[in-house]
Design a protein around this motif. Sequence first.
Motif, PDB file in Angstrom:
ATOM      1  N   ASN A 181       0.829  -1.202   0.000  1.00  0.00           N
ATOM      2  CA  ASN A 181       0.000   0.000   0.000  1.00  0.00           C
ATOM      3  C   ASN A 181       0.868   1.259   0.000  1.00  0.00           C
ATOM      4  OD1 ASN A 181      -2.297  -1.612   0.154  1.00  0.00           O
ATOM      5  ND2 ASN A 181      -2.298  -1.588   2.381  1.00  0.00           N
ATOM      6  N   GLY A 182       0.532   2.202  -0.867  1.00  0.00           N
ATOM      7  CA  GLY A 182       1.246   3.467  -0.934  1.00  0.00           C
ATOM      8  C   GLY A 182       2.541   3.401  -1.724  1.00  0.00           C
ATOM      9  N   ARG A 183       2.878   2.241  -2.283  1.00  0.00           N
ATOM     10  CA  ARG A 183       4.122   2.112  -3.040  1.00  0.00           C
ATOM     11  C   ARG A 183       3.821   1.652  -4.466  1.00  0.00           C
ATOM     12  NH1 ARG A 183       8.488  -0.868   0.819  1.00  0.00           N
ATOM     13  NH2 ARG A 183       7.919   0.144   2.759  1.00  0.00           N
ATOM     14  N   GLY A 184       3.165   2.500  -5.198  1.00  0.00           N
ATOM     15  CA  GLY A 184       2.819   2.181  -6.576  1.00  0.00           C
ATOM     16  C   GLY A 184       3.884   2.654  -7.546  1.00  0.00           C
ATOM     17  N   THR A 185       3.495   2.775  -8.803  1.00  0.00           N
ATOM     18  CA  THR A 185       4.413   3.154  -9.863  1.00  0.00           C
ATOM     19  C   THR A 185       5.023   4.530  -9.625  1.00  0.00           C
ATOM     20  OG1 THR A 185       3.087   1.841 -11.395  1.00  0.00           O
ATOM     21  CG2 THR A 185       4.631   3.410 -12.362  1.00  0.00           C
ATOM     22  N   LEU A 186       4.197   5.496  -9.263  1.00  0.00           N
ATOM     23  CA  LEU A 186       4.710   6.867  -9.050  1.00  0.00           C
ATOM     24  C   LEU A 186       5.734   6.884  -7.924  1.00  0.00           C
ATOM     25  CD1 LEU A 186       4.670   9.844  -9.776  1.00  0.00           C
ATOM     26  CD2 LEU A 186       2.722  10.133  -8.232  1.00  0.00           C
ATOM     27  N   TYR A 187       5.478   6.165  -6.842  1.00  0.00           N
ATOM     28  CA  TYR A 187       6.418   6.078  -5.726  1.00  0.00           C
ATOM     29  C   TYR A 187       7.749   5.497  -6.214  1.00  0.00           C
ATOM     30  CZ  TYR A 187       8.391   4.756  -1.197  1.00  0.00           C
ATOM     31  OH  TYR A 187       9.214   4.602  -0.113  1.00  0.00           O
ATOM     32  N   GLY A 188       7.674   4.435  -7.024  1.00  0.00           N
ATOM     33  CA  GLY A 188       8.882   3.805  -7.561  1.00  0.00           C
ATOM     34  C   GLY A 188       9.665   4.736  -8.457  1.00  0.00           C
ATOM     35  N   ILE A 189       8.961   5.484  -9.305  1.00  0.00           N
ATOM     36  CA  ILE A 189       9.621   6.438 -10.200  1.00  0.00           C
ATOM     37  C   ILE A 189      10.330   7.520  -9.392  1.00  0.00           C
ATOM     38  CG2 ILE A 189       9.179   8.273 -11.892  1.00  0.00           C
ATOM     39  CD1 ILE A 189       6.938   6.407 -13.004  1.00  0.00           C
ATOM     40  N   ARG A 190       9.672   8.020  -8.375  1.00  0.00           N
ATOM     41  CA  ARG A 190      10.296   9.061  -7.538  1.00  0.00           C
ATOM     42  C   ARG A 190      11.513   8.522  -6.785  1.00  0.00           C
ATOM     43  NH1 ARG A 190       4.691  11.903  -5.565  1.00  0.00           N
ATOM     44  NH2 ARG A 190       4.489  13.250  -7.387  1.00  0.00           N
ATOM     45  N   ARG A 191      11.431   7.273  -6.311  1.00  0.00           N
ATOM     46  CA  ARG A 191      12.582   6.663  -5.623  1.00  0.00           C
ATOM     47  C   ARG A 191      13.751   6.479  -6.600  1.00  0.00           C
ATOM     48  NH1 ARG A 191      13.962   6.083  -0.590  1.00  0.00           N
ATOM     49  NH2 ARG A 191      14.786   4.024  -0.984  1.00  0.00           N
ATOM     50  N   LEU A 192      13.443   6.046  -7.828  1.00  0.00           N
ATOM     51  CA  LEU A 192      14.492   5.886  -8.830  1.00  0.00           C
ATOM     52  C   LEU A 192      15.152   7.229  -9.123  1.00  0.00           C
ATOM     53  CD1 LEU A 192      16.072   4.207 -10.900  1.00  0.00           C
ATOM     54  CD2 LEU A 192      14.194   4.616 -12.514  1.00  0.00           C
ATOM     55  N   GLU A 193      14.335   8.259  -9.299  1.00  0.00           N
ATOM     56  CA  GLU A 193      14.878   9.597  -9.548  1.00  0.00           C
ATOM     57  C   GLU A 193      15.785  10.041  -8.397  1.00  0.00           C
ATOM     58  OE1 GLU A 193      13.377  14.090 -10.702  1.00  0.00           O
ATOM     59  OE2 GLU A 193      12.104  12.847  -9.418  1.00  0.00           O
TER      60      GLU A 193
END
Length: 161
Positions: free
Chosen positions: A108-120
Amino acid sequence: MQAYTLDRQQLYKDLHKAYLAARRHKRNKRYQQQFEVDMYWQLKNLCDELYERRYKPRPTTCFTISDPKKREIVAAEFRDRIVHHLYYNYTYPLFVRTFIQDSYSCINGRGTLYGIRRLEMHIRKESLNYTRRCYVLKMDIKGYFMSISILCTIRWRVADA
């Protein structure tokens, strides 16, 4: 360590919650509609089987799809999917806190957008805010769903400044 006890009434409530999760995006499927016709009795029987430790999963259906890539699908009966959701609901809180912050699947709360921001964030950190080159490794086990193979598909990407 304290033992966890669960009465039949609470198990039924938890099964109903799991049923609602299992039917999400499946409301127009025939198997879901057939289950819903006798939902109360179906859930009661399933509850009794689980509570009395008589539950046995039913045979699965296996088929292959090829969109977007060829994969083998093993589909459980709808009642077994409810049990899967029940199990997930019970175990999720126990395991999620042990995962690293860069685990995303079904959290929960760790979707695609979260992953993209972490990668950035990782790229910015490694490249010293885009002032030097860094590399990103994307790995996938070849044909994982059809068979487990040691061969890997590896792509290197350079994050340029």
